[in-house]
Write an enzyme that holds these catalytic residues in place. Structure first.
Site, PDB file in Angstrom:
ATOM      1  N   HIS A 222     -79.974 -18.754 -70.020  1.00 42.16           N
ATOM      2  CA  HIS A 222     -80.688 -17.529 -69.648  1.00 42.16           C
ATOM      3  C   HIS A 222     -80.155 -16.264 -70.297  1.00 42.16           C
ATOM      4  O   HIS A 222     -80.732 -15.194 -70.147  1.00 42.16           O
ATOM      5  CB  HIS A 222     -80.624 -17.329 -68.125  1.00 42.16           C
ATOM      6  CG  HIS A 222     -79.249 -16.981 -67.653  1.00 42.16           C
ATOM      7  ND1 HIS A 222     -78.351 -17.929 -67.261  1.00 42.16           N
ATOM      8  CD2 HIS A 222     -78.613 -15.785 -67.550  1.00 42.16           C
ATOM      9  CE1 HIS A 222     -77.221 -17.339 -66.926  1.00 42.16           C
ATOM     10  NE2 HIS A 222     -77.345 -16.044 -67.106  1.00 42.16           N
TER      11      HIS A 222
HETATM   12  C1  UD1 Z   1     -77.914 -11.127 -65.247  1.00 38.76           C
HETATM   13  C2  UD1 Z   1     -76.626 -10.658 -65.932  1.00 38.76           C
HETATM   14  C3  UD1 Z   1     -75.894 -11.830 -66.548  1.00 38.76           C
HETATM   15  C4  UD1 Z   1     -75.692 -12.953 -65.541  1.00 38.76           C
HETATM   16  C5  UD1 Z   1     -77.033 -13.309 -64.926  1.00 38.76           C
HETATM   17  C6  UD1 Z   1     -76.873 -14.399 -63.885  1.00 38.76           C
HETATM   18  C7  UD1 Z   1     -76.768  -8.368 -66.827  1.00 38.76           C
HETATM   19  C8  UD1 Z   1     -76.853  -7.559 -68.054  1.00 38.76           C
HETATM   20  N1  UD1 Z   1     -76.899  -9.696 -67.002  1.00 38.76           N
HETATM   21  O1  UD1 Z   1     -78.805 -11.583 -66.248  1.00 38.76           O
HETATM   22  O2  UD1 Z   1     -74.623 -11.402 -66.999  1.00 38.76           O
HETATM   23  O3  UD1 Z   1     -75.160 -14.088 -66.211  1.00 38.76           O
HETATM   24  O4  UD1 Z   1     -77.601 -12.159 -64.327  1.00 38.76           O
HETATM   25  O5  UD1 Z   1     -78.109 -14.976 -63.558  1.00 38.76           O
HETATM   26  O6  UD1 Z   1     -76.586  -7.837 -65.754  1.00 38.76           O
HETATM   27  N2  UD1 Z   1     -85.845 -12.031 -62.325  1.00 38.76           N
HETATM   28  C9  UD1 Z   1     -86.698 -12.635 -61.436  1.00 38.76           C
HETATM   29  N3  UD1 Z   1     -86.210 -13.010 -60.222  1.00 38.76           N
HETATM   30  C10 UD1 Z   1     -84.902 -12.801 -59.875  1.00 38.76           C
HETATM   31  C11 UD1 Z   1     -84.060 -12.198 -60.799  1.00 38.76           C
HETATM   32  C12 UD1 Z   1     -84.528 -11.821 -62.020  1.00 38.76           C
HETATM   33  O7  UD1 Z   1     -87.882 -12.844 -61.706  1.00 38.76           O
HETATM   34  O8  UD1 Z   1     -84.523 -13.130 -58.738  1.00 38.76           O
HETATM   35  C13 UD1 Z   1     -86.345 -11.579 -63.640  1.00 38.76           C
HETATM   36  C14 UD1 Z   1     -86.136 -10.092 -63.857  1.00 38.76           C
HETATM   37  O9  UD1 Z   1     -87.140  -9.329 -63.337  1.00 38.76           O
HETATM   38  C15 UD1 Z   1     -86.047 -10.008 -65.378  1.00 38.76           C
HETATM   39  C16 UD1 Z   1     -85.379 -11.336 -65.746  1.00 38.76           C
HETATM   40  O10 UD1 Z   1     -85.583 -12.219 -64.639  1.00 38.76           O
HETATM   41  O11 UD1 Z   1     -87.326  -9.957 -65.955  1.00 38.76           O
HETATM   42  C17 UD1 Z   1     -83.927 -11.186 -66.065  1.00 38.76           C
HETATM   43  O12 UD1 Z   1     -83.205 -10.608 -64.998  1.00 38.76           O
HETATM   44  P1  UD1 Z   1     -82.024  -9.539 -65.269  1.00 38.76           P
HETATM   45  O13 UD1 Z   1     -81.516  -9.055 -63.992  1.00 38.76           O
HETATM   46  O14 UD1 Z   1     -82.477  -8.564 -66.295  1.00 38.76           O
HETATM   47  O15 UD1 Z   1     -80.884 -10.311 -66.009  1.00 38.76           O
HETATM   48  P2  UD1 Z   1     -80.372 -11.801 -65.972  1.00 38.76           P
HETATM   49  O16 UD1 Z   1     -80.878 -12.512 -67.170  1.00 38.76           O
HETATM   50  O17 UD1 Z   1     -80.581 -12.439 -64.658  1.00 38.76           O
END
Ligand code: UD1
Length: 352
Positions: free
Chosen positions: A205
């Site tokens: 991810h």
């Molecule tokens: C974040 C952390 C990463 C960690 C990871 C664990 C940063 C920069 N990155 O990355 O270090 O390894 O978490 O999982 O902080 N989303 C959902 N549902 C959720 C959560 C997220 O749909 O419950 C979607 C968000 O809206 C976004 C994408 O997933 O579009 C990514 O989420 P984001 O919080 O940007 O970063 P992660 O890839 O989860």
């Protein structure tokens, strides 16, 4: 009573923070107020971890996730500052390297509230990763830097940070020990029908892997090759889900499933033959369960997993050495040591 504000927001932070929050619940001199930024918000990315790891409901549950890094971090910064002004904590506790970590570190340090960073000093030396920037910035404003490894201590030394630095081990090892005492009620193994099967577990991810189409395609082809030997069970992070849409046909012998809870994940790993991952946490959890790991990145902060022969990068053909024990991560008391360090820091602070 001294007040700690804990900032969490993403899945791995719930796991880390729970080890310490459980101990703080009835602490005689420390009171903890938890802010959940809402960076992760789906039930299977957030709520289930609180439930399983017996962590109390956060006092503040915000919905500040989503959007670009700057916008997300900015929203968090504003809101966390507001809460800190109201709560007037004595210290702030942050974990790891996410945008929530950085927002907590900045909000607190600008208000002159000492920052305690758990998992300080880790470096990948790749500044293209948002996590690397978050770590460096958080460490440079922290008063107490609690390191999981001696490599982390050396990294800080090389950046001129010597004060307030302690090696406490890895709180994720504490968490794995906690999980090993609990029987997974629903047994993921049965649900997936893999009782007598050889299988590998994969997670993928990281932005560095998902934001570049070409790289993502190479990784899928690497996984496809691995899947010729054994089935790969792949709990898919929401970010990756969007990218895999329409590409299912490319994934022979790779089973995509929804993200799973902490206990199910530990169980799944403990019965597997191999872990394939770009997560920081899973590289160590693989070792805790005695499983080999292939890291789907070009470098790792957890260099001792490589140097002990348990882990290799996907760019390496072989493990570099026969497997040996890693002593760096402690014996499962990193959460206790964190609390001791905070107590001693606070008693010195109040004395002066
Ligand atoms: C974040 C952390 C990463 C960690 C990871 C664990 C940063 C920069 N990155 O990355 O270090 O390894 O978490 O999982 O902080 N989303 C959902 N549902 C959720 C959560 C997220 O749909 O419950 C979607 C968000 O809206 C976004 C994408 O997933 O579009 C990514 O989420 P984001 O919080 O940007 O970063 P992660 O890839 O989860």
């Amino acid at each position: 009573m001294a007040k700690i504000i804990t900032i969490i927001g993403a899945r791995p932070q719930f796991v880390k923070a729970a080890t310490i929050s459980r101990l703080l619940e009835n602490h005689p001199t420390l009171e903890e107020v938890v802010i959940h930024t809402g960076q992760h918000y789906d039930d299977n990315m957030s709520e289930i971890f609180f439930r399983q790891l017996k962590m109390g409901k956060p006092k503040y549950e915000l919905s500040l996730g989503g959007g670009n890094h700057g916008a997300m971090t900015g929203r968090m910064l504003e809101k966390i500052e507001e809460i800190m002004l109201k709560e007037q904590p004595d210290i702030t506790l942050i974990y790891g390297d996410t945008n929530s970590t950085l927002a907590g570190a900045l909000a607190a340090s600008k208000l002159h509230i000492p920052v305690v960073h758990v998992e300080a000093g880790l470096r990948s030396f790749n500044k293209k990763m948002p996590e690397e920037l978050n770590r460096i910035l958080a460490d440079h404003v922290s008063a107490l830097l609690l390191c999981p490894t001696s490599t982390a201590i050396n990294n800080l030394k090389n950046e001129g940070i010597n004060k307030g630095v302690f090696h406490i081990g890895d709180v994720m090892f504490d968490a794995t020990k906690f999980a090993s005492q609990i029987d997974d009620e629903t047994s993921i193994i049965k649900t997936l029908g893999i009782e007598d099967k050889d299988y590998a577990v994969c997670t993928l991810h990281r932005a560095e892997n998902t934001d570049d189409q070409e790289r993502f395609t190479s990784l899928l082809s690497f996984l496809r090759n691995q899947a010729k030997t054994q089935e790969i069970i792949f709990p898919v992070h929401p970010r990756t889900k969007k990218l895999l849409k329409g590409r299912e046909a490319e994934l022979t012998n790779i089973r995509l499933i929804e993200p799973i809870g902490y206990f199910a994940m530990q169980k799944l790993m403990s019965q597997s033959k191999l872990i394939l991952t770009d997560s920081g946490g899973l590289q160590k959890e693989a070792y805790f369960h005695g499983k080999p790991c292939i890291t789907l990145r070009d470098e790792t902060e957890w260099v001792e997993t490589i140097n002990s022969g348990w882990n290799r990068l996907w760019t390496q053909d072989e493990y570099i050495t026969p497997r040996s024990t890693i002593t760096e991560y402690g014996n499962g008391n990193a959460a206790e040591l964190t609390i001791q360090q905070m107590e001693s820091y606070l008693s010195n602070k109040f004395r002066h």
